[in-house]
Design an enzyme around this catalytic site. Sequence first.
Site, PDB file in Angstrom:
ATOM      1  N   GLY A 129      -8.099   3.721   3.845  1.00 39.58           N
ATOM      2  CA  GLY A 129      -7.911   2.648   2.872  1.00 39.58           C
ATOM      3  C   GLY A 129      -8.984   2.530   1.820  1.00 39.58           C
ATOM      4  N   SER A 185      -6.150   5.632  -3.661  1.00 37.03           N
ATOM      5  CA  SER A 185      -6.045   7.049  -3.999  1.00 37.03           C
ATOM      6  C   SER A 185      -5.788   7.272  -5.483  1.00 37.03           C
ATOM      7  CB  SER A 185      -4.919   7.694  -3.185  1.00 37.03           C
ATOM      8  OG  SER A 185      -4.733   9.040  -3.578  1.00 37.03           O
ATOM      9  N   ASN A 231      -4.363   9.892  -6.309  1.00 38.62           N
ATOM     10  CA  ASN A 231      -3.151  10.712  -6.245  1.00 38.62           C
ATOM     11  C   ASN A 231      -1.888   9.876  -6.090  1.00 38.62           C
ATOM     12  OD1 ASN A 231      -4.542  13.313  -6.222  1.00 38.62           O
ATOM     13  ND2 ASN A 231      -5.249  12.723  -4.189  1.00 38.62           N
ATOM     14  N   ASP A 247      -0.010   4.952   1.163  1.00 38.20           N
ATOM     15  CA  ASP A 247      -0.117   5.840   2.320  1.00 38.20           C
ATOM     16  C   ASP A 247      -0.008   5.045   3.617  1.00 38.20           C
ATOM     17  OD1 ASP A 247      -0.747   8.183   0.695  1.00 38.20           O
ATOM     18  OD2 ASP A 247      -2.646   7.171   0.309  1.00 38.20           O
ATOM     19  N   ASP A 260       0.856  -1.170   0.000  1.00 40.81           N
ATOM     20  CA  ASP A 260       0.000   0.000   0.000  1.00 40.81           C
ATOM     21  C   ASP A 260       0.905   1.237   0.000  1.00 40.81           C
ATOM     22  OD1 ASP A 260      -2.411   1.494   0.243  1.00 40.81           O
ATOM     23  OD2 ASP A 260      -2.041   1.718   2.374  1.00 40.81           O
TER      24      ASP A 260
END
Length: 239
Positions: free
Chosen positions: A59, A137, A139, A17, A15
């Site tokens: 998440g 995300s 981003n 972040d 993952d």
Amino acid sequence: MKNTKIQQSKAIILDLDGIITHTMKLHQEAWKKMFDDFLSEFPQQDQFSESDYITYVDGKPRYDGVRSFLASRDIELNEGTEEDDTQAKTVYGLGKRKNERFLALLETHGAEVYDDTVSYINKWKKEGKKLAVVSSSKNCRPVLERAGLIDIFDTIVDGTDAKRQSLKGKPDPDIFIEATRRLHVDPKDAVVFEDAIAGVDAAKRGGFACVIGVNRNNHASEMHEVGADLVINSLNDLP
């Protein structure tokens, strides 16, 4: 769990972040600012808390996070459309407002990385393991670019990919499975690192060889409850 499953794995899926970058804190701050401003119109409602972030938002795809939190407060809001602007009092409007705040924080603070993770990424790369980033995300790629890590991974599956390919968000395992498809490996030959409860849950549902929860936000017990094979505070704690 010994390191055997990691050593025998063909791929590592991480993952973004909270595992690779510190941007989880920026996301949390952006969610809090957006929801606290919104909840000011509901004097009977408490402000958005860290527990709310972990339980309802962390998440998950952006708009799923909005829906989940509003449902927890019994607040009904029009869905709106993707054309809504950041001032619209809709699910899409709130989601866009949060993203605007996040991007401003990213511009100010940058994308700081976790040194423990970067060290292991470099180690696994030298060992010939395939590497993937999975993120809800949209981003993800800009964050990796800011962190200087965009070119080190074999594939990236993020919120933009999920929308384009109609992949379900966490806690469904779709984006993890898509990563293995792109890497040409079976889930049973891949190890997942996640810091979100929804992400751990998703990876377990995907049938991965090992799902490791990284406890960056003090919810180890919840990670165990949804099936994490191992919970650590840092990748430096790997056995």
